[in-house]
Write a protein that holds these residues in place. Structure first.
Motif, PDB file in Angstrom:
ATOM      1  N   GLY A  28       0.825  -1.205   0.000  1.00  0.00           N
ATOM      2  CA  GLY A  28       0.000   0.000   0.000  1.00  0.00           C
ATOM      3  C   GLY A  28       0.855   1.249   0.000  1.00  0.00           C
ATOM      4  O   GLY A  28       2.081   1.213  -0.209  1.00  0.00           O
ATOM      5  N   ARG A  29       0.186   2.352   0.246  1.00  0.00           N
ATOM      6  CA  ARG A  29       0.851   3.651   0.194  1.00  0.00           C
ATOM      7  C   ARG A  29       0.158   4.599   1.163  1.00  0.00           C
ATOM      8  O   ARG A  29      -1.066   4.533   1.345  1.00  0.00           O
ATOM      9  N   VAL A  30       0.935   5.454   1.796  1.00  0.00           N
ATOM     10  CA  VAL A  30       0.397   6.574   2.562  1.00  0.00           C
ATOM     11  C   VAL A  30       0.590   7.805   1.679  1.00  0.00           C
ATOM     12  O   VAL A  30       1.723   8.125   1.292  1.00  0.00           O
ATOM     13  N   PHE A  31      -0.496   8.478   1.314  1.00  0.00           N
ATOM     14  CA  PHE A  31      -0.412   9.530   0.302  1.00  0.00           C
ATOM     15  C   PHE A  31      -1.031  10.827   0.798  1.00  0.00           C
ATOM     16  O   PHE A  31      -1.842  10.856   1.730  1.00  0.00           O
ATOM     17  N   ASP A  32      -0.637  11.893   0.118  1.00  0.00           N
ATOM     18  CA  ASP A  32      -1.180  13.228   0.387  1.00  0.00           C
ATOM     19  C   ASP A  32      -2.503  13.343  -0.355  1.00  0.00           C
ATOM     20  O   ASP A  32      -2.530  13.487  -1.584  1.00  0.00           O
ATOM     21  N   ASP A  33      -3.585  13.248   0.363  1.00  0.00           N
ATOM     22  CA  ASP A  33      -4.914  13.230  -0.233  1.00  0.00           C
ATOM     23  C   ASP A  33      -5.346  14.672  -0.517  1.00  0.00           C
ATOM     24  O   ASP A  33      -6.068  15.294   0.268  1.00  0.00           O
TER      25      ASP A  33
END
Length: 471
Positions: free
Chosen positions: A252-257
């Motif tokens: 997965g990824r932690v992203f700037d939403d």
């Protein structure tokens, strides 16, 4: 051995050729006796010589005398029946057929004891995978000076392990066990004096044996009484997970939403083969009703964010915000839930979550599963409160209600965070402050249900002025 003295026998008066017995005496075998392998008992019989009556019975009132008229000394004899001190070729005590002629000098009665049987168990491999064959070895050692017979060796296999037919050998001689479920039994095993025998056999590791440690247990029992004759011996085999068919990997990824919709807009199309939570549905969470933007702004990953599993495993995102958990879990055929949580203290300053935290997904054996986390910089709308914003009975003043309505209208279209800061007066209880903030939050959420278009986050904090110095 028994420590008995001056014990009368029955009958007490013996005619020539008669015999008497002393019955009902017991001795408890000790650990020292077992270690020695035998117990020895010596008995001495003594009696006064008396005359014989006309009917042939002993005349206890007429003792025999010598030439001087003095009574004869007591007649005594030490036991020389039972066994010789010597052992035969099999290690068993030699029985005296005729003590009068074969016993020689007086000797004690020797009783051979079953000595300690020592059972050990080993396995040729400590780590296996499904489909492997392992070899177990049982070693039975007789520490006594006598042969031990009628020993049943019972070996219980772990669930999922299957005996390989025609592989059992006892001291290089083939001998198949009796099989009942997972129990293998070799009945009537004989272990000679000071002898060690070895049992080996092979076992298949079956598909029903799951990953982890599997313990094989064996023990020797008396074939006649069923009592244990050895301690339990064990051998442990660890089945490693098969990474292709049993493991479930999470990426997965932690992203700037950027647009606060909870979806990573830069998701590559070629990744759609994985199980994912990224399929877009308008109104995710019941709050977002706008359609997916046709040209979303670029969203990038957030590096250095830490994620933690319930068992304490911690991972950190790379420079692109990506993470992976190889063999994150070993779900059964029907799958298993998997939880992952972001440590929000490691997010960039000012960032807050736009997706669930923690998140739970369903894992399937052998499948790749994707779970993304969104976070974004939110404007913070601060509401400063104090006791003056409430009436004496705790109700909100009209000015406060009007201000909350204005706040909700201003932040309805722009995702924001509302922070309630209560300025507690000196001596004001925290309980009262929390109660008033809860009342304000309920009012905000009531207004928001008619106006808001995203999931609103409300933070609460109690602030106190620093205490003045007494000096």
């Amino acid at each position: 051995l028994l420590g008995l003295t001056d014990v009368a026998v029955t009958p007490g008066d013996l005619a020539p050729g008669e015999s008497a017995e002393l019955l009902g005496q017991t001795y408890v075998i000790t650990a020292a006796d077992i270690a020695a392998g035998q117990v020895e008992n010596t008995a001495e019989a003594a009696g006064a010589p008396v005359a014989t009556a006309a009917d042939g019975t002993p005349d206890a009132g007429t003792p025999l005398v010598d030439g001087t008229g003095a009574p004869l000394a007591d007649a005594t004899d030490t036991s020389d029946t039972g066994t010789e001190p010597a052992l035969d070729a099999d290690g068993n005590p030699v029985t005296i057929a005729d003590p009068a002629t074969d016993g020689g000098v007086d000797d004690p009665t020797i009783l051979g004891l079953p000595g300690d049987l020592i059972l050990t168990k080993t396995v040729n491999r400590s780590s296996v995978v499904v489909g492997d064959v392992v070899t177990y070895t049982l070693t039975i050692q007789n520490g006594s000076t006598g042969a031990l017979a009628n020993i049943d060796i019972v070996d219980t296999l772990p669930t999922g392990f299957v005996y390989r037919a025609s592989t059992a050998v006892i001291d290089e001689v083939a001998r198949e066990p009796e099989i009942a479920g997972q129990a293998l039994t070799w009945p009537g095993v004989v272990v000679g004096a000071a002898e060690t025998i070895t049992v080996t056999y092979d076992v298949y590791v079956g598909n029903s044996a799951g990953p982890g440690d599997h313990v094989n247990r064996a023990q020797g029992f008396d074939a006649l009484t069923g009592a244990p004759r050895t301690d339990e011996a064990t051998a442990t085999v660890r089945i490693e997970a098969e990474p292709v068919f049993q493991c479930s990997t999470v990426i997965g990824r932690v992203f700037d939403d950027v647009n606060h919709d909870g979806y990573f807009n830069e998701e590559p199309q070629e990744d759609r083969m994985a199980i994912t939570d990224q399929t877009y549905y308008g109104g995710k969470g019941g709050k977002w009703f706008e359609p997916e933007p046709s040209e979303p702004r670029q969203e990038v990953g957030l590096p250095g964010v830490r994620l933690v599993t319930p068992n304490g495993t911690a991972i950190t995102t790379d420079e692109h915000g990506r993470f992976s958990l190889a063999c994150a879990d070993l779900p059964r055929d029907i799958g298993a839930n998997f939880m992952l949580k972001i440590d929000d203290r490691t997010l960039p300053v000012g960032y807050r979550m736009t997706t669930e935290n923690p998140r739970v997904v369903r894992l399937t054996p052998g499948m790749l599963t994707k779970m993304n986390f969104g976070a974004s910089m939110f404007p913070v709308a601060r509401v400063d409160l104090s006791a003056r914003a409430f009436t004496n009975d705790g109700e909100m003043r009209p000015e406060l209600r009007a201000g909350l309505q204005s706040l909700v209208n201003q932040i309805a279209a722009t995702p924001s965070v509302v922070r309630l800061g209560y300025q507690a007066a000196s001596g004001e209880a925290d309980r009262a402050a929390r109660s008033r903030m809860r009342r304000v939050e309920r009012e905000i959420r009531r207004l928001w249900s008619d106006t808001g278009r995203y999931a609103l986050t409300v933070e609460r904090v109690i602030e106190r002025a620093p205490q003045a110095s007494s000096q």
